[in-house]
Write an enzyme that holds these catalytic residues in place. Sequence first.
Site, PDB file in Angstrom:
ATOM      1  N   ASP A  66       1.116  -1.258   0.232  1.00 59.86           N
ATOM      2  CA  ASP A  66       0.209   0.145  -0.132  1.00 59.86           C
ATOM      3  C   ASP A  66       0.992   1.402   0.188  1.00 59.86           C
ATOM      4  OD1 ASP A  66       0.508  -0.524   2.031  1.00 59.86           O
ATOM      5  OD2 ASP A  66      -1.035  -0.545   2.983  1.00 59.86           O
ATOM      6  N   ASP A 135      -7.966  -2.721  14.213  1.00 56.64           N
ATOM      7  CA  ASP A 135      -9.059  -2.765  14.272  1.00 56.64           C
ATOM      8  C   ASP A 135      -9.115  -3.844  12.742  1.00 56.64           C
ATOM      9  OD1 ASP A 135      -8.231  -1.467  11.608  1.00 56.64           O
ATOM     10  OD2 ASP A 135      -9.534  -0.222  11.039  1.00 56.64           O
ATOM     11  N   HIS A 137      -7.641  -4.645   9.881  1.00 53.39           N
ATOM     12  CA  HIS A 137      -6.778  -3.933   8.484  1.00 53.39           C
ATOM     13  C   HIS A 137      -5.888  -4.359   8.040  1.00 53.39           C
ATOM     14  CE1 HIS A 137      -4.768  -0.788   9.648  1.00 53.39           C
ATOM     15  NE2 HIS A 137      -4.363  -0.676   8.791  1.00 53.39           N
ATOM     16  N   GLU A 142      -9.149  -0.996   5.673  1.00 50.85           N
ATOM     17  CA  GLU A 142     -10.651  -0.289   6.150  1.00 50.85           C
ATOM     18  C   GLU A 142     -11.497  -1.712   7.037  1.00 50.85           C
ATOM     19  OE1 GLU A 142      -8.837   0.321   8.553  1.00 50.85           O
ATOM     20  OE2 GLU A 142      -7.935   2.554   8.775  1.00 50.85           O
TER      21      GLU A 142
HETATM   22  C1  GLP Z   1      -0.290   0.040   8.795  1.00 52.38           C
HETATM   23  C2  GLP Z   1      -0.144  -0.602   7.291  1.00 52.38           C
HETATM   24  C3  GLP Z   1      -0.269  -2.029   7.684  1.00 52.38           C
HETATM   25  C4  GLP Z   1       0.562  -2.359   8.588  1.00 52.38           C
HETATM   26  C5  GLP Z   1      -0.615  -2.016   9.958  1.00 52.38           C
HETATM   27  C6  GLP Z   1       0.047  -2.704  11.538  1.00 52.38           C
HETATM   28  O1  GLP Z   1      -1.398   1.280   9.240  1.00 52.38           O
HETATM   29  N1  GLP Z   1      -0.648   0.227   6.465  1.00 52.38           N
HETATM   30  O2  GLP Z   1       0.372  -2.678   5.874  1.00 52.38           O
HETATM   31  O3  GLP Z   1       0.231  -4.022   8.758  1.00 52.38           O
HETATM   32  O4  GLP Z   1      -0.540  -1.164   9.618  1.00 52.38           O
HETATM   33  O5  GLP Z   1       0.868  -1.470  11.483  1.00 52.38           O
HETATM   34  P1  GLP Z   1       2.178  -1.534  12.778  1.00 52.38           P
HETATM   35  O6  GLP Z   1       2.608  -3.474  12.453  1.00 52.38           O
HETATM   36  O7  GLP Z   1       3.232  -0.714  13.039  1.00 52.38           O
HETATM   37  O8  GLP Z   1       1.530  -2.236  14.463  1.00 52.38           O
END
Ligand code: GLP
Length: 259
Positions: A66, A135, A137, A142
């Site tokens: 992304d 959440d 995702h 989302e």
């Molecule tokens: C982010 C990314 C995801 C990631 C998730 C968790 O916003 N877009 O690819 O897996 O949220 O993030 P983190 O690993 O920093 O908790």
Amino acid sequence: MEIIILPTPGDVARTAADVIEQQVRRGPCVLGLATGSTPLVTYKELTDRYRVGSLSFRHAQAFLLDEYVGLPAAHPQSYHSTIRDDFTDSVDFGAGSVHGLNGMAEDLEGEAAQYEALIAASGGVDIQILGIGTDGHVGFNEPMSSLGSRTRIKTLTRQTLEDNARFFGTPEDVPHHVLTQGLGTIREARHLLLLAMGGAKAEAVAAAVEGPVAALCPASVLQLHPHVSVLIDEAAASRLAHREYYTDTFGRKPAWQGL
Ligand code: GLP
């Protein structure tokens, strides 16, 4: 789905790195890379293995999940920049072999379609690393994302803006729009590695693994995939109802089976 509960985040990272190393050693391959904090220890582990000369990525390609809309690739918080800083610039991927979405594209739909075509032309993703948002995702899909969605623009939830504010200052400073591979796109990867560490992820992990398959928890769609390894530490596993069964099953797994 195979749920593997490991004592520490370091164990999660080493196990994930082992799976990726095996794939990379088999020959040319396509890796799906996630950004965020979760895979950092895994990327460090892979970088260490590269530095001691035991691993090379020169025959691998990579696709990011992304990107923020409106951030140029050179912006320090773009996912182009963060994956370079956190991993790909520290190892030997060939020039042009790490692909990401262009969040500055004038035609975002065209950019998304082109990205899908590029993934398909590469032969598809062999191993996709995934984190999970609080959440539920994955990528930036989302809650209420179509379980069959393809790469497209999405609007971040308040929860994700708050979670990611640590990189930007305040939630309002976080770009509200993103491009993300869809859940349908992600599901086409041949092996999914979902990583989660820490108690803040425990509820999302439980919903993804033991809850119903529902758009309310996008990660729950992984239950429909034939090859998913969920690698989590004790804290992230703390809300699972069937922990003992997962631990017992993994403990009795025949060594020849691998992950
Ligand atoms: C982010 C990314 C995801 C990631 C998730 C968790 O916003 N877009 O690819 O897996 O949220 O993030 P983190 O690993 O920093 O908790």
